[in-house]
Motif scaffolding. Structure first.
Motif, mmCIF file in Angstrom:
data_model
loop_
_atom_site.group_PDB
_atom_site.id
_atom_site.type_symbol
_atom_site.label_atom_id
_atom_site.label_comp_id
_atom_site.label_asym_id
_atom_site.label_seq_id
_atom_site.Cartn_x
_atom_site.Cartn_y
_atom_site.Cartn_z
ATOM 1 N N GLY A 1 0.796 -1.219 0.000
ATOM 2 C CA GLY A 1 0.000 0.000 0.000
ATOM 3 C C GLY A 1 0.832 1.275 0.000
ATOM 4 N N TYR A 2 2.137 1.152 -0.172
ATOM 5 C CA TYR A 2 2.994 2.339 -0.279
ATOM 6 C C TYR A 2 3.133 2.723 -1.750
ATOM 7 C CZ TYR A 2 4.808 2.260 4.510
ATOM 8 O OH TYR A 2 4.946 2.329 5.862
ATOM 9 N N VAL A 3 3.050 4.021 -2.052
ATOM 10 C CA VAL A 3 3.251 4.463 -3.427
ATOM 11 C C VAL A 3 4.712 4.841 -3.607
ATOM 12 C CG1 VAL A 3 2.403 5.914 -5.262
ATOM 13 C CG2 VAL A 3 1.021 5.569 -3.251
ATOM 14 N N ASP A 4 5.366 4.175 -4.547
ATOM 15 C CA ASP A 4 6.765 4.474 -4.833
ATOM 16 C C ASP A 4 6.830 5.242 -6.153
ATOM 17 O OD1 ASP A 4 9.399 4.590 -5.380
ATOM 18 O OD2 ASP A 4 9.821 2.469 -5.030
ATOM 19 N N PHE A 5 6.957 6.566 -6.055
ATOM 20 C CA PHE A 5 7.027 7.361 -7.285
ATOM 21 C C PHE A 5 8.409 7.276 -7.930
ATOM 22 C CE2 PHE A 5 3.281 9.720 -5.627
ATOM 23 C CZ PHE A 5 2.478 9.522 -6.731
ATOM 24 N N GLY A 6 9.352 6.671 -7.268
ATOM 25 C CA GLY A 6 10.692 6.544 -7.833
ATOM 26 C C GLY A 6 10.981 5.129 -8.298
ATOM 27 N N TYR A 7 9.909 4.357 -8.534
ATOM 28 C CA TYR A 7 10.125 2.947 -8.840
ATOM 29 C C TYR A 7 11.004 2.730 -10.053
ATOM 30 C CZ TYR A 7 9.394 -1.932 -9.648
ATOM 31 O OH TYR A 7 9.624 -3.259 -9.838
ATOM 32 N N TYR B 1 7.374 6.199 -16.665
ATOM 33 C CA TYR B 1 7.285 4.734 -16.561
ATOM 34 C C TYR B 1 6.707 4.329 -15.209
ATOM 35 C CZ TYR B 1 10.021 4.388 -20.803
ATOM 36 O OH TYR B 1 10.444 4.490 -22.083
ATOM 37 N N THR B 2 7.083 5.081 -14.182
ATOM 38 C CA THR B 2 6.503 4.802 -12.870
ATOM 39 C C THR B 2 4.995 5.009 -12.904
ATOM 40 O OG1 THR B 2 8.526 5.639 -11.884
ATOM 41 C CG2 THR B 2 6.675 5.324 -10.414
ATOM 42 N N VAL B 3 4.592 6.119 -13.536
ATOM 43 C CA VAL B 3 3.158 6.398 -13.629
ATOM 44 C C VAL B 3 2.458 5.263 -14.353
ATOM 45 C CG1 VAL B 3 1.425 8.081 -14.277
ATOM 46 C CG2 VAL B 3 3.804 8.780 -14.066
ATOM 47 N N GLU B 4 3.050 4.821 -15.450
ATOM 48 C CA GLU B 4 2.409 3.750 -16.210
ATOM 49 C C GLU B 4 2.241 2.515 -15.344
ATOM 50 O OE1 GLU B 4 5.035 3.671 -19.749
ATOM 51 O OE2 GLU B 4 3.202 4.259 -20.822
ATOM 52 N N ALA B 5 3.298 2.161 -14.608
ATOM 53 C CA ALA B 5 3.214 0.973 -13.749
ATOM 54 C C ALA B 5 2.128 1.158 -12.694
ATOM 55 C CB ALA B 5 4.568 0.700 -13.100
ATOM 56 N N ILE B 6 2.033 2.372 -12.135
ATOM 57 C CA ILE B 6 1.009 2.622 -11.115
ATOM 58 C C ILE B 6 -0.390 2.494 -11.721
ATOM 59 C CG2 ILE B 6 -0.001 4.395 -9.616
ATOM 60 C CD1 ILE B 6 2.848 5.428 -9.117
ATOM 61 N N VAL B 7 -0.571 3.077 -12.916
ATOM 62 C CA VAL B 7 -1.876 2.987 -13.591
ATOM 63 C C VAL B 7 -2.241 1.522 -13.819
ATOM 64 C CG1 VAL B 7 -3.141 3.487 -15.716
ATOM 65 C CG2 VAL B 7 -1.713 5.244 -14.677
ATOM 66 N N ILE B 8 -1.275 0.725 -14.249
ATOM 67 C CA ILE B 8 -1.537 -0.694 -14.521
ATOM 68 C C ILE B 8 -1.988 -1.414 -13.254
ATOM 69 C CG2 ILE B 8 -0.396 -2.884 -15.108
ATOM 70 C CD1 ILE B 8 1.337 -1.123 -17.065
ATOM 71 N N VAL B 9 -1.269 -1.173 -12.167
ATOM 72 C CA VAL B 9 -1.622 -1.846 -10.913
ATOM 73 C C VAL B 9 -3.017 -1.419 -10.459
ATOM 74 C CG1 VAL B 9 -1.043 -2.060 -8.468
ATOM 75 C CG2 VAL B 9 0.760 -2.177 -10.177
ATOM 76 N N MET B 10 -3.299 -0.117 -10.557
ATOM 77 C CA MET B 10 -4.609 0.376 -10.112
ATOM 78 C C MET B 10 -5.725 -0.091 -11.033
ATOM 79 S SD MET B 10 -4.159 2.040 -7.361
ATOM 80 C CE MET B 10 -5.723 2.881 -7.161
ATOM 81 N N LEU B 11 -5.445 -0.079 -12.334
ATOM 82 C CA LEU B 11 -6.448 -0.473 -13.326
ATOM 83 C C LEU B 11 -6.890 -1.909 -13.101
ATOM 84 C CD1 LEU B 11 -7.900 0.165 -16.068
ATOM 85 C CD2 LEU B 11 -5.852 -0.621 -17.212
ATOM 86 N N GLY B 12 -5.909 -2.785 -12.933
ATOM 87 C CA GLY B 12 -6.251 -4.192 -12.764
ATOM 88 C C GLY B 12 -6.713 -4.490 -11.348
#
Lengths: 242, 295, 326
Positions: C52-58, C248-259
């Motif tokens: 549940g932690y958001v890593d904007f520097g992933y 790229y981090t944003v994209e990964a976050i969107v993917i995780v949230m979307l699914g």
């Protein structure tokens, strides 16, 4: 001696929440802690479970100094607690909640074993049929019962109950007191129960009572005797309690 | 030579620091009141920069006058964003507001790119300057600095003298207490968010007085990061802390740029950034309430 | 074991995708494009979804992997074919080092402070590499010439097409097994507690720092492997501007949230939808994919916080099909 607090003090800024407190809990005993709001009861629980570290004094559990131990190292030694306002792991199922207790408490069960233990304790507290429900969807009473099951599944030696009975109707209170007494005898758990008002319930449950007032221990002794002591009656706005 | 350069950069850093401070106050105000970190902060600075650019290019309105437009644009954007999105997330986990403000920032940038294109644009507003023995100080930068001070001062007066301003301060200090006192917390939230965004858009106008040719739809990312450093420096959630921290940051940035330039074989621009982010991490770790913050 | 039932649907999705790619030569690149997004979704989910932690520097971990492979191929080219395994090892080491550094600092922080710190780490690292001119500084590492000289044009081409793609596919399969294993083990239960109430978790006896670090480390190393294969090996260059690009981090976050966060199927479905949609949008609306995805993210966050899979999972909760979907 299971738990011993020696001269424990905790301050928040200028406020002394717990003041030079000595407290002893015997193995398997039923102790009640009573005191009005702000008497330092919750701080005391937080000190025992490791949420706070005392400014002065020592906390000894089974002969081991745990004063500076973080909470996650205390639970496996045999400490468990419930919260005044229940804190379920909301999106997990009731069964998972209890299983987490079994996995990381003194029971230290593996995943499969913990899930079985969860079922067992859910049956004991009587909410087995709710086991697949999301914990946040439970009623306040069900949440309290789930917390009790979760704490019991940890297989504690010392169980701290924080206003467990508050807000319940008399029938439920009797049922839960019977239940706790039974498990306590079977598993030899020392139970410390903290209450603000339910003096009637405490007389049914506790063998011994500690009265707290302004962070200090006002009195301690056998339940009926202490609760009828004039000083206690004064603290509680006068009037006989029993 | 080095001494002169350093002196010039220190003055420049102080002037820029004033604008940095204003650019961070909005972020800190919003966090202080709503506990929302506006990860899309920089996008609003970009909107301000484009406001200055279009006003100047299309209507020959000087950037200082564009401030009025920026305030109106900012209040409107802040209000719309709050009513459509933020309001619905106030009780949601922190994750939600972080992702939402991020999404808002990206959306504003992409929409701007759609309309204004991806290229750098700029304007030239030459109004002379003051000659100092070691450098030339253009009036534009002095005006930007002066405007920041005036806006911050006006805000201070508004906060301490008006009923609404006092209500906002009450909510920052004690939300439940404020509710008990009959303050409409939701209105305070909406207002604070709108003011925070308006401050941010306004600072975007002032930023262009320092870099009039660096206007681009993606320029905001840089300012988001700087604003985070400054906000943390001043104690996250404290607008006035942020304002003072802006000066510290401006000085540090420009001072270390000069000094790091003395090291052979390195690129001072990159290293300056590295230094500021290292400072950010150290402060977060050692004193998360900020250098200027209290307990 | 029944716990691994939840691998069936993701594995079926991978195999169908690969089969489509192999049977339709023109579709291989789009399929690999989708696989990349599934990969970063699965990788980030192991941290963000489980804690549940958001890593904007992933993206910094993908960058570490990219640099690990880049350094191996660029500076140890004389090792010949052995430079590639070395690249994966270096990718792991770089990611582990960063993980230790970040874990020591940032994981002590919560919520917004953690998110801000991770952005700081990502940008700080990028500017350290550019500013101190490490590994070519802002000019990056360009490998295509060296690879052609060392391995010959044919084998170099084989590396950046077949080997890179195969490596990514293998990584995704392994990462999926790891995810399901983690969710069903003590680690998964501990993180479930951490995600819901960190302080209560501590009182239950959970060493929250330890479990957060496990998730962080797993997620970071998977990310590094993806960076090493899908970026350096495939594209044959490493530019700091690209590999630290926050989008790229944003994209990964969107993917995780979307699914849907916290399940394996979530990021797989998220990656599939996102990758396919983005590919399609890049054809019909080149350069403006994010214009569609940003509002999409907002809609998910506001109206649909448990994601597609989370939503379906809820609907199926009482029907016993649930064990296929964790």
């Amino acid at each position: 001696m299971l738990l011993k607090l020696e001269n424990v003090t905790k301050r928040f800024g200028g406020l002394v929440a717990v003041n030079k407190l000595d407290l002893e809990v015997e193995e398997g005993e039923a102790l009640g802690i009573v005191g009005p709001n702000g008497s330092g009861k919750t701080t005391l629980y937080n000190l025992i479970s490791g949420v706070y570290i005392p400014d002065e004094g020592k906390i000894i559990f089974e002969g081991k100094d745990i004063t500076n131990l973080p909470p996650h190292k205390r639970a496996p030694l045999g400490l468990a607690r419930t919260f005044q306002i229940p804190r379920p792991f909301g999106s997990a199922s009731v069964r998972e909640n209890v299983a987490i207790g079994a996995m990381f408490g003194r029971a230290h069960a593996g995943v499969d074993e913990a899930l079985e233990m969860a079922d067992e304790y859910l049956k004991i507290v009587g909410i087995y049929e709710l086991r697949n429900k999301e914990a946040k969807l439970l009623t306040p009473l069900e949440k309290k019962l789930m917390e009790l099951a979760r704490a019991l599944a940890m297989k504690p030696k010392l169980l701290l109950l924080d206003e467990l009975l508050a807000g319940m109707n008399p029938k439920d209170i009797d049922k839960i007191i019977d239940l706790i007494k039974r498990v306590k005898e079977e598993e030899n758990i020392a139970v410390v129960s903290m209450v603000e008002h339910l003096m009637h319930a405490i007389t049914k449950f506790a063998e011994r009572v500690v009265v707290m007032h302004q962070g200090r221990k006002l009195l301690e002794g056998p339940t009926i005797e202490v609760l009828n002591h004039p000083e206690v009656i004064e603290v509680y706005l006068g009037g006989r309690v029993v | 030579m080095i001494a002169e350069q350093l002196a010039a950069n220190i003055i420049y850093g102080l002037l820029l620091g004033g604008v940095y401070g204003l650019a961070t106050m909005g972020l800190s105000l919003i966090f202080g009141v709503l506990r929302v970190v506006n990860v899309g902060h920089g996008a609003f600075i970009m909107v301000g920069a484009f406001t200055a650019f279009w006003m100047f290019t299309l209507y020959s309105i000087p950037p200082l006058a564009s401030i009025v437009v920026a305030v109106i644009v900012g209040l409107a954007m802040g209000f719309v964003v709050f009513m459509t999105i933020i309001r619905r997330l106030l009780d949601a986990p922190e994750l939600s507001t972080l992702l939402a403000t991020f999404g808002i920032g990206v959306f504003i940038e992409e929409l701007s790119k759609f309309f204004w294109g991806p290229d750098y644009v700029g304007y030239s507003w030459d109004i002379g300057g003051i000659s100092l023995p070691f450098t030339e100080l253009p009036f534009t930068k002095l005006y930007a600095f002066g405007s920041s001070i005036v806006i911050a001062a006006l805000l201070y007066v508004w906060f301490s003298r008006t009923k609404l301003g006092k209500a906002i301060r009450a909510v920052v200090e004690d939300k439940e207490g404020a509710m008990v006192c009959g303050i409409n917390v939701n209105m305070v939230y909406a207002l604070s968010f709108a003011i925070g965004i308006a401050l941010t858009v306004t600072s975007g106008v002032l930023v262009t007085l320092f870099t009039p040719v660096g206007i681009n739809v993606y320029m905001g990312g840089d300012y988001t990061l700087k604003a985070f450093v400054i906000a943390v420096l001043g104690g996250l959630g404290s607008p006035w802390g942020a304002f003072y921290a802006g000066f510290i940051f401006g000085l540090l940035e420009n001072g270390s740029y000069t000094l790091l330039g003395l090291i052979p074989g390195v690129e001072p621009f990159g290293l300056t950034r590295f230094v500021s982010f290292t400072a950010l991490l150290l402060i977060l770790l050692l004193k998360p309430t900020g250098l200027l913050g209290g307990e | 074991m029944f716990k691994f039932k939840s691998l069936i649907i993701p594995f079926a999705i991978y195999i169908i995708l690969i089969a489509i790619g192999l049977s339709q030569p023109g579709l291989w690149q789009p399929i690999m494009y989708i696989m990349f997004y599934i990969g970063i979704g699965v990788a980030l989910n192991n941290f963000m979804g489980l804690t549940g932690y958001v890593d904007f520097g992933y993206v910094a971990f993908l960058a570490m992997g990219a640099y690990g492979m880049g350094v191996a191929l660029g500076y140890f080219t004389y090792l010949g074919i052995w430079a590639i395994p070395l690249g994966f090892v270096l990718a792991l080491i770089f990611a582990a080092l960063l993980c230790t550094a970040v874990g020591g600092v940032a994981l002590r922080l919560r919520g917004a402070y953690f998110a801000i710190a991770t952005i700081g780490v990502n940008e700080g690292l990028r500017y350290l590499i550019e500013g101190a001119k490490i590994w070519g500084g802002s000019e990056g590492i360009i490998l295509s010439g060296k690879l052609r000289k060392t391995f010959g044009p044919e084998f170099a081409n084989y590396l950046s097409t077949f080997v890179a793609d195969a490596a990514l596919i293998i990584i995704i399969f392994i990462a999926s097994v790891i995810t399901v294993y983690m969710i069903n083990s003590r680690v998964g239960y501990a993180l479930l507690a951490v995600r819901e109430d960190e302080d209560a978790a501590k009182v239950m006896g959970i060493n929250v720092t330890k479990y957060k670090l496990i998730a962080f480390f797993t997620s970071a190393t998977i990310g590094a492997m993806i960076g090493a294969s899908a970026w350096t090996l495939k594209l044959t260059y490493v530019f700091p501007e690209d590999v630290f690009f926050i989008h790229y981090t944003v994209e990964a976050i969107v993917i995780v949230m979307l699914g849907g966060a916290g399940t394996l199927l979530g990021p797989v479905v998220g990656g599939l939808i996102y990758g396919a949609l983005k590919y399609y949008l890049s054809v019909i609306l080149p350069g403006f994919q994010l214009l569609v995805f940003a509002p999409l993210l907002l809609v998910i966050v506001v109206a649909f916080p448990e994601g597609v899979v989370g939503f379906v999972k809820k609907k199926l909760q009482e029907r016993g099909i649930i064990e296929y979907i964790t």
